[in-house]
Write a protein that holds these residues in place. Structure first.
Motif, PDB file in Angstrom:
ATOM      1  N   GLU A 106       0.820  -1.208   0.000  1.00  0.00           N
ATOM      2  CA  GLU A 106       0.000   0.000   0.000  1.00  0.00           C
ATOM      3  C   GLU A 106       0.858   1.265   0.000  1.00  0.00           C
ATOM      4  O   GLU A 106       1.932   1.297   0.594  1.00  0.00           O
ATOM      5  CB  GLU A 106      -0.892   0.031   1.244  1.00  0.00           C
ATOM      6  CG  GLU A 106      -1.899  -1.083   1.319  1.00  0.00           C
ATOM      7  CD  GLU A 106      -2.786  -0.948   2.541  1.00  0.00           C
ATOM      8  OE1 GLU A 106      -3.756  -1.700   2.656  1.00  0.00           O
ATOM      9  OE2 GLU A 106      -2.497  -0.071   3.394  1.00  0.00           O
ATOM     10  N   SER A 107       0.345   2.303  -0.654  1.00  0.00           N
ATOM     11  CA  SER A 107       0.962   3.626  -0.597  1.00  0.00           C
ATOM     12  C   SER A 107      -0.147   4.689  -0.571  1.00  0.00           C
ATOM     13  O   SER A 107      -0.915   4.794  -1.529  1.00  0.00           O
ATOM     14  CB  SER A 107       1.870   3.856  -1.805  1.00  0.00           C
ATOM     15  OG  SER A 107       2.450   5.144  -1.751  1.00  0.00           O
ATOM     16  N   PRO A 108      -0.273   5.463   0.519  1.00  0.00           N
ATOM     17  CA  PRO A 108       0.529   5.375   1.740  1.00  0.00           C
ATOM     18  C   PRO A 108       0.199   4.102   2.520  1.00  0.00           C
ATOM     19  O   PRO A 108      -0.905   3.577   2.421  1.00  0.00           O
ATOM     20  CB  PRO A 108       0.116   6.626   2.516  1.00  0.00           C
ATOM     21  CG  PRO A 108      -1.279   6.904   2.044  1.00  0.00           C
ATOM     22  CD  PRO A 108      -1.294   6.532   0.597  1.00  0.00           C
ATOM     23  N   TYR A 109       1.165   3.644   3.292  1.00  0.00           N
ATOM     24  CA  TYR A 109       0.994   2.380   4.003  1.00  0.00           C
ATOM     25  C   TYR A 109       0.011   2.536   5.161  1.00  0.00           C
ATOM     26  O   TYR A 109       0.118   3.457   5.969  1.00  0.00           O
ATOM     27  CB  TYR A 109       2.335   1.887   4.539  1.00  0.00           C
ATOM     28  CG  TYR A 109       2.219   0.604   5.333  1.00  0.00           C
ATOM     29  CD1 TYR A 109       2.122  -0.623   4.689  1.00  0.00           C
ATOM     30  CD2 TYR A 109       2.176   0.633   6.725  1.00  0.00           C
ATOM     31  CE1 TYR A 109       1.998  -1.799   5.405  1.00  0.00           C
ATOM     32  CE2 TYR A 109       2.050  -0.537   7.452  1.00  0.00           C
ATOM     33  CZ  TYR A 109       1.956  -1.749   6.789  1.00  0.00           C
ATOM     34  OH  TYR A 109       1.826  -2.903   7.508  1.00  0.00           O
ATOM     35  N   SER A 138      -9.525   2.816   1.287  1.00  0.00           N
ATOM     36  CA  SER A 138      -9.978   3.905   0.427  1.00  0.00           C
ATOM     37  C   SER A 138      -8.851   4.907   0.203  1.00  0.00           C
ATOM     38  O   SER A 138      -8.128   5.274   1.130  1.00  0.00           O
ATOM     39  CB  SER A 138     -11.179   4.609   1.057  1.00  0.00           C
ATOM     40  OG  SER A 138     -11.664   5.619   0.212  1.00  0.00           O
ATOM     41  N   SER A 139      -8.689   5.329  -1.041  1.00  0.00           N
ATOM     42  CA  SER A 139      -7.665   6.296  -1.465  1.00  0.00           C
ATOM     43  C   SER A 139      -6.258   5.715  -1.442  1.00  0.00           C
ATOM     44  O   SER A 139      -5.279   6.456  -1.488  1.00  0.00           O
ATOM     45  CB  SER A 139      -7.715   7.570  -0.606  1.00  0.00           C
ATOM     46  OG  SER A 139      -8.988   8.152  -0.660  1.00  0.00           O
ATOM     47  N   ILE A 140      -6.147   4.397  -1.382  1.00  0.00           N
ATOM     48  CA  ILE A 140      -4.848   3.734  -1.348  1.00  0.00           C
ATOM     49  C   ILE A 140      -4.412   3.360  -2.768  1.00  0.00           C
ATOM     50  O   ILE A 140      -5.213   2.910  -3.581  1.00  0.00           O
ATOM     51  CB  ILE A 140      -4.901   2.463  -0.476  1.00  0.00           C
ATOM     52  CG1 ILE A 140      -5.108   2.831   0.997  1.00  0.00           C
ATOM     53  CG2 ILE A 140      -3.643   1.618  -0.642  1.00  0.00           C
ATOM     54  CD1 ILE A 140      -3.941   3.545   1.630  1.00  0.00           C
ATOM     55  N   LEU A 141      -3.128   3.550  -3.058  1.00  0.00           N
ATOM     56  CA  LEU A 141      -2.517   3.043  -4.281  1.00  0.00           C
ATOM     57  C   LEU A 141      -1.830   1.727  -3.946  1.00  0.00           C
ATOM     58  O   LEU A 141      -1.010   1.663  -3.027  1.00  0.00           O
ATOM     59  CB  LEU A 141      -1.498   4.039  -4.833  1.00  0.00           C
ATOM     60  CG  LEU A 141      -0.627   3.544  -5.991  1.00  0.00           C
ATOM     61  CD1 LEU A 141      -1.462   3.297  -7.237  1.00  0.00           C
ATOM     62  CD2 LEU A 141       0.495   4.540  -6.289  1.00  0.00           C
ATOM     63  N   PHE A 142      -2.177   0.665  -4.674  1.00  0.00           N
ATOM     64  CA  PHE A 142      -1.568  -0.640  -4.461  1.00  0.00           C
ATOM     65  C   PHE A 142      -0.495  -0.904  -5.515  1.00  0.00           C
ATOM     66  O   PHE A 142      -0.728  -0.703  -6.710  1.00  0.00           O
ATOM     67  CB  PHE A 142      -2.619  -1.750  -4.556  1.00  0.00           C
ATOM     68  CG  PHE A 142      -3.470  -1.904  -3.327  1.00  0.00           C
ATOM     69  CD1 PHE A 142      -3.059  -2.709  -2.276  1.00  0.00           C
ATOM     70  CD2 PHE A 142      -4.681  -1.245  -3.230  1.00  0.00           C
ATOM     71  CE1 PHE A 142      -3.842  -2.855  -1.145  1.00  0.00           C
ATOM     72  CE2 PHE A 142      -5.473  -1.385  -2.102  1.00  0.00           C
ATOM     73  CZ  PHE A 142      -5.054  -2.190  -1.055  1.00  0.00           C
ATOM     74  N   TYR A 143       0.668  -1.373  -5.053  1.00  0.00           N
ATOM     75  CA  TYR A 143       1.693  -1.909  -5.942  1.00  0.00           C
ATOM     76  C   TYR A 143       1.560  -3.428  -5.905  1.00  0.00           C
ATOM     77  O   TYR A 143       1.774  -4.058  -4.862  1.00  0.00           O
ATOM     78  CB  TYR A 143       3.088  -1.487  -5.485  1.00  0.00           C
ATOM     79  CG  TYR A 143       3.397  -0.032  -5.732  1.00  0.00           C
ATOM     80  CD1 TYR A 143       3.973   0.382  -6.933  1.00  0.00           C
ATOM     81  CD2 TYR A 143       3.099   0.931  -4.774  1.00  0.00           C
ATOM     82  CE1 TYR A 143       4.253   1.719  -7.166  1.00  0.00           C
ATOM     83  CE2 TYR A 143       3.377   2.277  -5.003  1.00  0.00           C
ATOM     84  CZ  TYR A 143       3.949   2.660  -6.201  1.00  0.00           C
ATOM     85  OH  TYR A 143       4.218   3.986  -6.434  1.00  0.00           O
TER      86      TYR A 143
END
Length: 281
Positions: A106-109, A138-143
């Motif tokens: 996750e980003s932000p973690y 919610s609003s998390i960017l996943f790598y």
């Protein structure tokens, strides 16, 4: 990132190396069939293939040939997901029977998620549908990183539910001092939306109530609520509605959505008997 060909001490190279950004490592991979200096290359429409073409050989002759380089890929069926929805993961270019670990960062973690496994079929394709983002994402960017015994690949996806808010009032126009019903409709970018509050404002008028709680409208990704607006001045008025989510599932609408309410002066006509020759006031 694939680094191919080039020259060393003026001699064209047939070597190829892979740079993996998420590990910072460079590793050797299969050689090209022909040494090439000043070649050109780029991805083709088919997933997992890169074309390397042209360039010059050791004799300085321009090459009219090209080579295809295959590499492993991973992707998701959508760019954005709602909490609880299934992320379908696919990929190609893996070794048949290769076990591929799929990890999520996750980003932000905020928290961690366990890895899942996909095994490449006889054609080198992978499939997995065991992961779903939760309400805290919610609003998390996943790598998403796929790692096998030979290859690695990475992609990204979001759990971002943006919203838009629209406003309509009826009747429009209305007479001064008469009420109108104003409805705020909130539309989610993905999935349904079941909760939240719409707050109302206008420079010239009153709302009853000043905010309303969303109720399902019957449209899958839309929710709305209504209030009564009474204007206190003539002319065109701006009605503003702001949506505020009551949980982490959806984002607050950015800025105000407005509609113009045209207010006209009203009058009441009365009947009166008049005797000829008399004055009336």
């Amino acid at each position: 990132m694939l680094i191919v060909g080039g020259a060393s001490a003026g001699v064209p190279l047939a070597s190829a190396e892979l740079y993996t950004p998420w590990t910072g490592g460079i590793s050797a991979t299969g050689l090209m069939a022909s040494a090439r200096a000043s070649a050109t290359g780029g991805a083709v429409s088919h997933d997992g293939l890169l074309l390397v073409a042209g360039g010059k050989n050791a004799s300085g002759t321009t090459l009219a040939s090209g080579e295809l380089y295959g590499f492993a890929t991973v992707k998701t069926d959508q760019a954005d997901y709602t909490p609880g929805s299934v992320v379908t993961i696919t990929g190609s270019g893996w070794q048949p029977g290769e076990t591929v670990s799929l990890s999520f960062l996750e980003s932000p973690y905020y928290d961690s998620h366990p890895s899942v496994i996909a095994v490449a079929d006889a054609n080198g394709n992978i499939f997995n549908n065991q992961f779903s983002p939760d309400i805290n994402d919610s609003s998390i960017l996943f790598y998403l990183t796929a790692a096998g015994s030979v290859s690695q690949a990475q992609t990204t996806f979001h759990d971002t539910n943006t919203t838009t808010t629209s406003v309509s009032c009826s009747p429009n126009p209305i007479h001064y001092g008469s009420p109108a019903t104003c409805t705020g409709t909130v539309t989610s970018s993905t999935g349904s939306i079941d909760n939240g509050v719409v707050q109302w404002s206008s420079p010239s008028g009153t709302f009853n109530p000043t905010s309303c709680t969303l109720a399902r409208t019957g449209v899958g990704n839309q929710t709305g609520c209504s209030v009564t607006f009474t204007p206190t001045s003539l002319g065109s008025l701006i009605i503003t509605a702001n949506f505020f989510a009551s949980n982490n599932g959806h984002l607050t609408s950015i800025g105000s959505q407005t509609t113009t309410l045209i207010v006209t002066a009203g009058f009441t006509a009365t009947s009166q008997s008049i005797v000829y020759g008399t004055n009336t006031v």
